[in-house]
Motif scaffolding. Structure first.
Motif, short mmCIF file in Angstrom:
data_model
loop_
_atom_site.label_atom_id
_atom_site.label_comp_id
_atom_site.label_asym_id
_atom_site.label_seq_id
_atom_site.Cartn_x
_atom_site.Cartn_y
_atom_site.Cartn_z
N SER A 130 -0.73 -6.58 -8.57
CA SER A 130 -1.86 -5.65 -8.62
C SER A 130 -2.43 -5.68 -10.05
CB SER A 130 -1.38 -4.24 -8.30
OG SER A 130 -0.53 -3.80 -9.34
N THR A 188 0.85 -1.20 0.00
CA THR A 188 0.00 0.00 0.00
C THR A 188 0.88 1.25 0.00
OG1 THR A 188 -1.48 -1.28 1.39
CG2 THR A 188 -2.01 1.04 1.15
N TYR A 215 -13.37 -6.67 -2.04
CA TYR A 215 -12.57 -6.11 -3.14
C TYR A 215 -12.89 -6.84 -4.44
CZ TYR A 215 -9.65 -3.47 0.07
OH TYR A 215 -9.19 -2.58 0.99
N GLU A 255 -8.68 -6.92 -6.40
CA GLU A 255 -9.21 -5.62 -6.82
C GLU A 255 -9.03 -4.67 -5.64
OE1 GLU A 255 -13.37 -5.96 -7.65
OE2 GLU A 255 -13.40 -4.23 -8.97
N HIS A 256 -7.99 -3.81 -5.69
CA HIS A 256 -7.75 -2.93 -4.54
C HIS A 256 -8.70 -1.73 -4.52
CE1 HIS A 256 -4.44 -5.04 -2.84
NE2 HIS A 256 -3.87 -5.14 -4.02
N SER A 257 -9.09 -1.31 -5.73
CA SER A 257 -10.11 -0.26 -5.81
C SER A 257 -10.92 -0.59 -7.05
CB SER A 257 -9.44 1.11 -5.94
OG SER A 257 -8.54 1.07 -7.01
N SER A 258 -12.05 0.06 -7.17
CA SER A 258 -12.93 -0.28 -8.28
C SER A 258 -12.22 -0.09 -9.62
CB SER A 258 -14.17 0.60 -8.19
OG SER A 258 -15.06 0.19 -9.17
N GLU A 308 2.32 2.05 -3.33
CA GLU A 308 1.36 2.71 -4.21
C GLU A 308 1.35 4.22 -3.94
OE1 GLU A 308 -2.82 1.11 -4.44
OE2 GLU A 308 -1.66 -0.72 -4.83
#
Ligand code: G
Ligand code: MN
Length: 307
Positions: free
Chosen positions: A147, A110, A209, A176-179, A113
């Motif tokens: 990712s 994280t 997720y 899926e870390h974010s949409s 990122e």
């Protein structure tokens, strides 16, 4: 208080006809003595906060960059076993970092990122996995986490092609870390990788997720049901109904299922009854970075804790 009551008394005295300084002088004095210092204080606070945040990001960047440059991470492998005979069919590679033990591996990714180094860290984990994997038994598959952005990158394929590990032993776990707005680059990458025999697993299914849309769009070879669903599956009819439904969906679409985070014999029995193909968790094998442990995994039961 004195600073505020002084000008106030002067204004009251003027109102009662007692001569004193002009109102404009009083207001200017209040502004000079009270308002300006308060504004300076607020400004100083904002600047100090911004400076603190910049320092934090600089430290974060240095920490990540150091690992990316030196390649200083360890790979632990956790076995994935066949639910029918408990033989090890594959492993998941888990990155382990040195330094502060309070910073979890998930936190490292994280943080990477945040400072725009996610892909570099992902690729380093892939590279380290591939070089460690030469010590694994040749009949087990090797799953590595990436990712969605790294999955879609062309850099990943060149990394995967420069290894002695056969591509049909490689599995990429994507969560899926974010949409995800646009699946086209992921589907394209999926076709490119599949042409080389590399398989795709959707990680953390059911955890919030990995949405159903994610699973349907990516058409994975493997669906990994998240520990949050698996944990207590033997005691909760809703959880077992969900696992049964995922198994049915997976088998109907040509995929196999891994149940993650299996910790008790009763969970194992329940998952096997529900038709789950493979199991991963502390019960069937802890993650280990000792190559001496990995050699036991070829065509044999994984650990003493499994049945
Ligand atoms: O998101 P992903 O499934 O890749 O995460 C794997 C993480 O889960 C690893 O950090 C691993 O150590 C941990 N893990 C694996 N098996 C178990 C288990 O049975 N119980 C718990 N609590 N954690 C597990
Ligand atoms: Mn995973």
């Amino acid at each position: 208080m004195i600073v505020l009551t002084g000008p106030l008394l002067l204004l009251i005295e003027r109102g009662r006809g007692i001569k004193g300084p002009e109102p404009i002088v009083i207001v200017t004095a209040v502004v000079a003595v009270v308002v300006l210092p308060l504004q300076c204080l607020a400004l100083w606070r904002v600047l100090a906060k911004q400076f603190g945040e910049q320092q934090r990001l600089r430290r974060l960047f240095r920490r990540i960059d150091e690992v990316v440059r030196t390649g200083d991470l360890t790979i632990a492998f956790q076995p994935v076993v066949n639910a029918r005979d408990m033989r090890v069919v594959g492993v998941e590679a888990l990155a382990r970092f040195g330094g502060d033990p309070l910073i979890t591996p998930l936190q490292w990714f994280t943080d990477a990122e945040v400072v725009n180094r996610a892909q570099q860290l992902d690729l380093l984990a892939v590279r380290s996995t591939l070089s460690a994997a030469v010590d694994l038994p040749p009949d087990v598959y090797v799953a590595v986490n990436v990712s969605p952005a790294t999955f879609a990158s062309t850099a990943l394929l060149s990394e995967l092609r420069s290894t002695a590990i056969r591509p049909d032993r490689l599995v990429l776990e994507v969560t899926e870390h974010s949409s995800i707005e646009d699946y086209a680059p992921l589907i394209e990458a999926r076709m490119r990788l599949r042409a080389h025999g590399i398989r795709l697993a959707v990680d953390d299914a059911g955890a919030g997720y990995a949405s159903f849309r994610h699973i349907v769009a990516l058409a994975p070879d493997i669906i990994k049901i998240d520990r949050a669903i698996v944990s207590g599956v033997d005691k909760d009819p809703a959880r077992s109904a969900l696992v049964g439904a995922v198994v049915m969906f997976a088998h109907g679409s040509g995929a196999t299922v891994v149940a993650e985070g299996v910790e008790t014999g009763s969970e194992l029995d329940c998952l096997t009854r529900l038709g789950v193909d493979t199991l991963q968790g502390h019960l069937t094998g802890m993650p280990t970075s000792a190559p001496a442990d990995w050699t036991n995994w070829g065509n044999s039961a994984p650990t003493a804790s499994s049945r």
